[in-house]
Design a protein around this motif. Sequence first.
Motif, PDB file in Angstrom:
ATOM      1  N   GLY A 403       0.832  -1.193   0.000  1.00 13.53           N
ATOM      2  CA  GLY A 403       0.000   0.000   0.000  1.00 13.53           C
ATOM      3  C   GLY A 403       0.865   1.240   0.000  1.00 13.53           C
ATOM      4  O   GLY A 403       2.070   1.180   0.287  1.00 13.53           O
ATOM      5  N   THR A 407       0.158  -0.468   5.454  1.00 11.87           N
ATOM      6  CA  THR A 407      -1.196  -1.009   5.341  1.00 11.87           C
ATOM      7  C   THR A 407      -1.226  -2.392   5.964  1.00 11.87           C
ATOM      8  O   THR A 407      -0.405  -3.247   5.628  1.00 11.87           O
ATOM      9  N   ARG A 442      -3.164   2.277   7.596  1.00 13.11           N
ATOM     10  CA  ARG A 442      -4.407   1.872   6.953  1.00 13.11           C
ATOM     11  C   ARG A 442      -4.699   0.419   7.314  1.00 13.11           C
ATOM     12  O   ARG A 442      -3.813  -0.428   7.253  1.00 13.11           O
TER      13      ARG A 442
END
Length: 454
Positions: A403, A407, A442
Amino acid sequence: MATPPTLKTQRPVVAIVGRPNVGKSAIFNRICKRRIALVFDRPGVTRDRLIADADWEGRPFVLIDTGGLGHEDGTGLQDAVEREADLAIAAAQRVLLVVDGKEGLHVLDTEVAKRLRRAGQKVTLIINKMDPGYGGGKQGEFAKLGFGKGREVSAEHGLGFGSLMAEIGADWPEEDRVKDERTRIAVVGRPNAGKSSLVNAWVGADRTMVASLAGTTRDAVDVPADLDGEEVLFIDTAGLRQKRRVEDPLEKIMGGRTAHAIDRCHLAILAVDSVLGVGLVEKKVAGLIQRAQRPCIVAITKWDLTAQGGEKTKGATFRKEYEAALRQALFFLPDVPMVFVSSLKKSGFRELTDAVATMRKARSVRIGTGELNRVLLRATESRSTPVKGGKKLRLYYATQVEGPLPTLMGFVNHPAIMSEAYERFLSNRIREHFNLGGCPLRWRWRGRDKKSAS
């Protein structure tokens, strides 16, 4: 300190010049194939020179938009506007002189043409606003400028650009498309918070326009630079005001560019005026940064002015108290680096450069699965997982996946039970353990059946 970049590629440079309100920025956006420059039916909207990487049919080049030449708007900024335009002309291999085909030849067109002849650059005359159905017949007047009959285009309708770019690009070298891997750093905040002064002092050159007049910067101005040997692109933005104080429709568009700059950046620097502190505007901008999930650094600008408050506002104790108050006001940006800078005294920029390096490193960190899950185990033992509808969330394990930011894929029994508050709690524990500072994480949650990713 950052430095102005040395050109590492031989991309052709094209500059767009002309008197005010002839459609230079509309042409800039049309050639770039995206809305970068502000377009508004008012003379003098563009002030700084805007630089964009562009390509036409696979041929990369650099395009520069400039402010209108010869326009006096009462702000005292015209000398700076013309200096920026001269720099663009000097850097260009080709200059596009834009005129208004509906208005015909203007005395300012003649003055701009004289300036270009003195510069000695290759010039292509562009007759804009030749919209479908227009037959005014004023195009012949522009032959007096000495650059031939010119190319007729309509920036509004996108007409005439294919043949124009074919002519301009005929002598360009064939070159493979180069991916832009520079770190984009957006400098955002309220008007007159010292954003442009910060960029200029950091780069070591007057690259963006500075004045005590709030709202001097109108577009988001891209400023390429070298930062400790790494190429970066600073995005200096127009300041954001409270909505109830914005009456000018142009200023409403300018404020929207702040959100756009945050969306296209890799890292945001929130400039906080040390005299004014954190208000509703700073909180709104910080909220935009948080929602866009961008790493953030808070730069407290004009720090030299705090010395005017006497002994109470000097020294490390006051600085520590000031930072604590700032962190309390921006509580929703946990662990963000805070740097005190003075553009006037050129202080704090080493610390700011180091903070950028730390954030860049955090964005590309690789987190080992074993250590990550040990951190999560300690976190869930210290704070119970959420319960919803009589079902308790069970966190089985997590691992890092690809990502643009760190992530994490987390495997749980029921993803719908995970709450924002608990996700934020887990992120804070991970950032703290792996020393990620204010870099966002994330999450993607997947249920036991591995079909319910969220």
